[in-house]
Write a protein that holds these residues in place. Structure first.
Motif, PDB file in Angstrom:
ATOM      1  N   LEU A  79      77.346  -0.924 -12.479  1.00  0.00           N
ATOM      2  CA  LEU A  79      78.044  -2.175 -12.790  1.00  0.00           C
ATOM      3  C   LEU A  79      79.568  -1.982 -12.770  1.00  0.00           C
ATOM      4  O   LEU A  79      80.314  -2.875 -12.371  1.00  0.00           O
ATOM      5  CB  LEU A  79      77.587  -2.719 -14.138  1.00  0.00           C
ATOM      6  N   ASP A  82      80.451  -1.085  -8.703  1.00  0.00           N
ATOM      7  CA  ASP A  82      80.240  -2.171  -7.746  1.00  0.00           C
ATOM      8  C   ASP A  82      80.865  -3.492  -8.177  1.00  0.00           C
ATOM      9  O   ASP A  82      81.274  -4.291  -7.330  1.00  0.00           O
ATOM     10  CB  ASP A  82      78.741  -2.401  -7.525  1.00  0.00           C
ATOM     11  N   ASN A  83      80.903  -3.741  -9.484  1.00  0.00           N
ATOM     12  CA  ASN A  83      81.284  -5.073  -9.969  1.00  0.00           C
ATOM     13  C   ASN A  83      82.469  -5.091 -10.923  1.00  0.00           C
ATOM     14  O   ASN A  83      82.854  -6.152 -11.407  1.00  0.00           O
ATOM     15  CB  ASN A  83      80.075  -5.725 -10.656  1.00  0.00           C
ATOM     16  N   GLU A 202      71.656 -11.910  -9.662  1.00  0.00           N
ATOM     17  CA  GLU A 202      72.365 -11.272  -8.562  1.00  0.00           C
ATOM     18  C   GLU A 202      71.477 -10.290  -7.793  1.00  0.00           C
ATOM     19  O   GLU A 202      71.947  -9.292  -7.236  1.00  0.00           O
ATOM     20  CB  GLU A 202      73.614 -10.584  -9.123  1.00  0.00           C
ATOM     21  N   GLU A 205      72.392  -9.141  -4.259  1.00  0.00           N
ATOM     22  CA  GLU A 205      73.804  -8.773  -4.210  1.00  0.00           C
ATOM     23  C   GLU A 205      74.224  -7.984  -2.971  1.00  0.00           C
ATOM     24  O   GLU A 205      75.252  -8.272  -2.349  1.00  0.00           O
ATOM     25  CB  GLU A 205      74.140  -7.948  -5.462  1.00  0.00           C
ATOM     26  N   THR A 215      81.078 -11.513  -5.497  1.00  0.00           N
ATOM     27  CA  THR A 215      81.760 -11.461  -6.787  1.00  0.00           C
ATOM     28  C   THR A 215      80.750 -11.723  -7.892  1.00  0.00           C
ATOM     29  O   THR A 215      80.040 -12.727  -7.868  1.00  0.00           O
ATOM     30  CB  THR A 215      82.884 -12.514  -6.880  1.00  0.00           C
ATOM     31  N   ALA A 216      80.668 -10.818  -8.841  1.00  0.00           N
ATOM     32  CA  ALA A 216      79.808 -11.020 -10.007  1.00  0.00           C
ATOM     33  C   ALA A 216      80.454 -12.061 -10.912  1.00  0.00           C
ATOM     34  O   ALA A 216      81.656 -11.992 -11.179  1.00  0.00           O
ATOM     35  CB  ALA A 216      79.615  -9.705 -10.755  1.00  0.00           C
ATOM     36  N   SER A 219      82.632 -10.997 -13.834  1.00  0.00           N
ATOM     37  CA  SER A 219      83.915 -10.343 -13.540  1.00  0.00           C
ATOM     38  C   SER A 219      85.068 -11.332 -13.376  1.00  0.00           C
ATOM     39  O   SER A 219      86.217 -10.923 -13.214  1.00  0.00           O
ATOM     40  CB  SER A 219      83.797  -9.507 -12.258  1.00  0.00           C
ATOM     41  N   THR A 230      74.208 -10.801 -16.930  1.00  0.00           N
ATOM     42  CA  THR A 230      74.095 -10.322 -15.557  1.00  0.00           C
ATOM     43  C   THR A 230      72.693  -9.772 -15.347  1.00  0.00           C
ATOM     44  O   THR A 230      72.247  -8.883 -16.067  1.00  0.00           O
ATOM     45  CB  THR A 230      75.140  -9.220 -15.278  1.00  0.00           C
TER      46      THR A 230
END
Length: 389
Positions: A79, A82-83, A202, A205, A215-216, A219, A230
């Motif tokens: 997390l 990547d995010n 997601e 993703e 885009t998460a 975030s 999430t």
């Protein structure tokens, strides 16, 4: 004597179509199934090797309900990498697939008469989960002209004093559209000052095409982080559908604690071997496998679109992610269930009617299959549409 809540549930139309297609195949019918919501690729070797090693080491014992410390750390690192999301270990829990994550979260947050905003078209299980919890699904139509995505204005106009939750899915099932960072920021702005939670599904993703960014939702801002759950897993991106590995992360520690209690009294921990197997996938050992899978999916998408473009009286949105095409057949037949049933009966092609996703006059086609079957299936669909009565 069934409970009232069990009676409100509809059968999953995607699973029903897949089951029917398999039954017909078993009877010797020449069925082409373009309905399946799972990658047709084998699970990457690094994942299988980790599972085998765990079995040989005798790692088949119970684990903590939330999961092994090693898997929680791997999720935490994923997390962040990547995010750009920072979660404590105590803010993460593994579940029996992302579907289980969604179900438990909704059960712990939604009560009688709570309203849950769900953009249409939606994944088939969202409204059913909400209804089972006693809540009320409130649908916002994502217009085809906007990639089937809702706008900030639509969201604002749908909020009432009973609104408890918004469910977002990006990349989406059944369309494959992805919300841009700007679009998510506009939605997040509308939610500021409210107590509305966001379930951000997601699961697709990493299945993205044309270099489209992801885009998460959490975030976007500090406010978004605090209100977002999430939800992710490895069924799609890790080609691990049957392994049933999902997880959720939330800054709402009361929610995570409630989910742990619910899970502790139902499934307990998820499969211990699946946890060990997921570690290399989360740590990046399968990134090249995922990249290759994406490249093949993108070529299949382009192949399918090139064929569909030649079929009259239909239209289709070009997806940025996932592995589905959502095809507009309103000029041919507005009743999607009727269309799909006749297609299966007459041409032996299984697809999923749009009514199951909250939008009649469409059907969902999965290109998570070989080029040969895509071409053959679309040839049958083309013939069916050209001769439709």
């Amino acid at each position: 004597m069934l409970t009232k809540r069990s009676k409100v549930l509809e059968e999953s139309i995607t699973l029903a179509i897949a089951t029917l297609a398999n039954e017909l195949k078993a009877k010797g019918e020449d069925i082409i199934s373009l309905s399946t919501g799972e990658p047709d690729f084998d699970t990457p070797k690094a994942i299988k090797d980790a599972a085998i090693a765990a079995i040989e080491k005798g790692c088949g014992k119970y684990t903590a309900v939330a999961g092994l410390n090693e898997i929680l750390k791997a999720i935490q690192a994923k997390l962040k990498k990547d995010n750009n999301l920072d979660y404590e270990i105590s803010e993460i829990i593994t579940n029996v697939g992302a579907k289980h994550s969604l179900f438990e979260c909704i059960e712990c947050l939604i009560e009688e008469e709570d309203e849950v905003i769900i953009p249409t078209p939606y994944w088939v299980s969202y409204p059913e989960m909400v209804k089972f919890a006693g809540g009320k699904p409130v649908f916002i139509e994502g217009l085809e002209s906007n990639g089937f995505k809702i706008t900030a204005e639509q969201l604002k106009n749908s909020i009432t004093n009973k609104t408890k939750m918004l469910i977002l899915n990006s990349p989406s099932n059944p369309v494959g559209s992805i919300y841009s960072k700007k679009e998510l920021s506009e939605l997040a702005k509308v939610l500021e000052g409210t107590n509305i939670m966001v379930l951000s599904d997601e699961i697709y993703e990493k299945l993205r095409y044309d270099d489209f960014d992801f885009t998460a939702f959490a975030s976007i801002s500090e406010d978004a982080l605090k209100r977002t759950v999430t939800i992710n897993g490895l069924s799609k991106c890790g080609a691990m559908p049957g392994w049933r590995f999902g997880y959720m992360a939330s800054k709402n520690k009361d929610l995570i604690s409630a989910v742990k209690r619910l899970q502790g009294q139902s499934t307990s921990n998820i499969c211990s071997i699946a946890q060990y197997a997921a570690i290399p996938a989360l740590n990046g050992a399968c990134d090249e496998d995922i990249k290759t899978m994406c490249q093949i999916f993108e070529k299949r998408r382009n192949l399918a679109l090139s064929i569909l473009d030649k079929i009259p009286n239909i239209s289709v949105y070009k997806p940025e992610g996932a592995f589905y095409l959502f095809i507009n057949i309103q000029k041919v037949e507005k009743d999607s269930m009727k269309f799909c049933q006749k297609l299966l009966e007459q041409e032996k092609v299984a697809v999923v009617p749009g009514i199951g996703f909250g939008m009649d006059g469409y059907f969902r086609l999965s290109y998570a299959t070989s080029n040969e079957l895509i071409i053959k299936g679309l040839e049958r669909i083309s013939r069916f549409i050209l001769n439709y009565k």
